[in-house]
Write a protein that holds these residues in place. Structure first.
Motif, short mmCIF file in Angstrom:
data_model
loop_
_atom_site.label_atom_id
_atom_site.label_comp_id
_atom_site.label_asym_id
_atom_site.label_seq_id
_atom_site.Cartn_x
_atom_site.Cartn_y
_atom_site.Cartn_z
N UNK A 24 0.83 -1.21 0.00
CA UNK A 24 0.00 0.00 0.00
C UNK A 24 0.87 1.27 0.00
N UNK A 25 2.19 1.07 -0.08
CA UNK A 25 3.15 2.18 -0.14
C UNK A 25 3.11 3.04 1.11
N UNK A 26 2.84 2.42 2.24
CA UNK A 26 2.92 3.12 3.50
C UNK A 26 4.35 3.05 4.02
N UNK A 27 4.88 4.15 4.48
CA UNK A 27 6.22 4.13 5.05
C UNK A 27 6.15 3.37 6.36
N UNK A 28 6.85 2.23 6.39
CA UNK A 28 6.68 1.25 7.45
C UNK A 28 7.98 1.01 8.20
N UNK A 29 7.87 0.86 9.51
CA UNK A 29 8.98 0.42 10.34
C UNK A 29 8.59 -0.90 10.99
N UNK A 30 9.41 -1.93 10.79
CA UNK A 30 9.21 -3.22 11.44
C UNK A 30 10.26 -3.36 12.54
N UNK A 31 9.78 -3.50 13.77
CA UNK A 31 10.68 -3.70 14.91
C UNK A 31 10.55 -5.15 15.37
N UNK A 32 11.65 -5.89 15.27
CA UNK A 32 11.62 -7.30 15.68
C UNK A 32 13.03 -7.73 16.06
N UNK A 33 13.15 -8.43 17.18
CA UNK A 33 14.48 -8.90 17.56
C UNK A 33 14.89 -10.14 16.79
#
Length: 311
Positions: A24-33
């Protein structure tokens, strides 16, 4: 930098959400260890759609590769989120590493951790005969002698899941009576594969060589120690959702599960969505987590569009 959406979690929920927010072209941040979720320890996953057999490690690699296919819109931070709070008309996510990130929306896909017995051998034989999900792993124990450690409906339902596969089953109860649904209790006793329900059994140690060979337990009434031979041990004493980070932000049930509207994955806090094992959805399965995360991602997209249009 203000992200459109911050996704917390690298399991099937977090990764499925990230794929859809990226599309969807959303500026995304994925936080995952890490990637993969709880299934990372499974040697042979047989119910991931499209993959008759895949290891947890391989599945985790595919999750990560899929997310990294969108470098222009998805940033990845290998950190562990520990706090989500309101900030202005958006949110701030803080991590154990001391960083803080801001987003217009948040999708919680942090999953849960299996409640463990905390005994010797449990970690050493995790994935080597010790299992925590009968729905997922029962087919791997075909023809084997199984011990189920658990009380309440979780233990009873695990026995049911194992009936088509195990050669014989023993259910260990720490108390003096079976807790859980009485009808289910009566049903499992009709099946000859259930050899015994052992009461007052306090598990002490899981033993084995390369794989599990048995369980040591103590009779809490007599104090006697016993060893029960087994080729598989299912620990079914519940799970703990990784929801501490939002305990002051969204409504949770008495077990710490985030309450959601299952149609859209919305929570009690507008702009915060959730999917997977962190939620109160009753079915804790990889495929369900991924599907519910897709709904949450699409709902977050609609929320952002309305927010930008002023509606």
């Amino acid at each position: 930098m203000l992200y459109d959406v911050i996704i917390i979690g690298g399991g099937p929920a977090g990764c499925a959400a990230a794929v859809y927010t990226a599309r969807k072209r959303l500026k995304t941040l994925l936080i995952a260890d890490s990637f993969g979720g709880q299934s990372i320890v499974s040697d042979d996953i047989q119910n991931w759609i499209g993959e008759p057999h895949i290891s947890g490690f391989e599945l985790a690699q595919k999750f990560e590769a899929h997310i990294r296919a969108f470098p222009d819109v998805v940033d990845i931070k290998t950190e562990r989120a520990n706090m989500v709070a309101k900030k202005g008309d958006g949110f701030e996510v803080r991590t154990e590493q001391g960083n803080a990130y801001e987003g217009s929306t948040v999708i919680l896909g942090a999953g849960a951790r299996r409640r463990k017995l905390g005994i010797l051998g449990e970690d050493a034989y995790n994935g080597k005969g010790v299992a925590y999900c009968s729905t997922c792993d029962a087919p791997l124990f075909s023809g084997k002698k199984i011990v189920v450690v658990g009380s309440g409906n979780a233990g009873l339902e695990a026995v049911q899941d194992l009936f088509p596969y195990a050669s014989e089953i023993y259910l260990l109860e720490k108390g003096g009576a079976v807790r859980g649904d009485q009808l289910t209790h009566e049903e499992i006793q009709k099946n000859p594969k259930l050899k015994q329900i052992i009461f007052h059994a306090d598990s002490q140690e899981i033993i084995g060589n390369t794989f599990v060979t048995g369980l040591k337990y103590r009779d809490t009434e007599t104090g006697e120690e016993h060893t029960l031979a087994a080729e598989g041990i299912f620990i079914e004493i519940g799970s703990i959702p990784n929801s501490e980070m939002v305990k002051d932000l969204v409504e949770r049930d008495p077990w710490g599960q985030v309450k959601i509207d299952s149609k859209h994955g919305t929570t009690s806090c507008p702009g915060v969505f959730a999917a997977g094992d962190i939620t109160d959805d009753p079915y804790k399965q990889n495929n369900i987590s991924a599907g519910d995360a897709v709904k949450a991602a699409l709902a977050a997209y609609d929320y952002i569009l309305k927010k930008k249009s002023g509606n």
